[in-house]
Design a protein around this motif. Sequence first.
Motif: not given
Lengths: 116, 112
Positions: A90, A112, B34, B36, B38, B41-44, B87, B100, B102-104
């Motif tokens: 990303f 991907r 913040f 987020y 998700q 299979r997509k973006e945050p 997230l 920044l 991110f958590g998992t």
Amino acid sequence: NAGVTQTPKFQVLKTGQSMTLQCAQDMNHNSMYWYRQDPGMGLRLIYYSASEGTTDKGEVPNGYNVSRLNKREFSLRLESAAPSQTSVYFCASSETLPGQGYQPQHFGDGTRLSIL
Amino acid sequence: RKEVEQDPGPFNVPEGATVAFNCTYSNSASQSFFWYRQDCRKEPKLLMSVYSSGNEDGRFTAQLNRASQYISLLIRDSKLSDSATYLCAVNILTGGGNKLTFGTGTQLKVEL
């Protein structure tokens, strides 16, 4: 307004091949980032560029190089792909507003990548 | 200790329920927070920023507890469409700059 655009969306490579992932943003953001996301690992920062002309290593930079071509574009290159680099990549960008705290990042829809 | 930690879940809740997630962070100097969302299979996608005094956006409420170093996300009247991974993201001041982290993620499944 496209936001953050990544190309390609999917790619399969053989071990040892090279390729460049492209990222462009049209929000006039100063900062851009590359992450990889693997199951159970969350988002890990590969490289980032705080502003045009600067790049810095993130958490997992080994095996990658980046170029901040201009304010809009930030590319990620794999010189010699390895199976361990199979992941979803990303790109993100954020604004820099001095004195207003850290601004959120906006993400592209990902690439991907599979390395065989 | 990880810089940012979340319970991975999954949280399975019935439609209409209220559910809350926490996210703990290790750096007491963190300033920006913040949430987020998700989808698979997509973006945050940015859900909301978290302000010191707490903030609300429709069915979503975010809070910050600096003393205990965690942020929370409360979802009221859960919808099927709320099913996703949430997230948290925290700015971490490191020797390498201000980034920044991110958590998992916490997985939420809203069921009929």
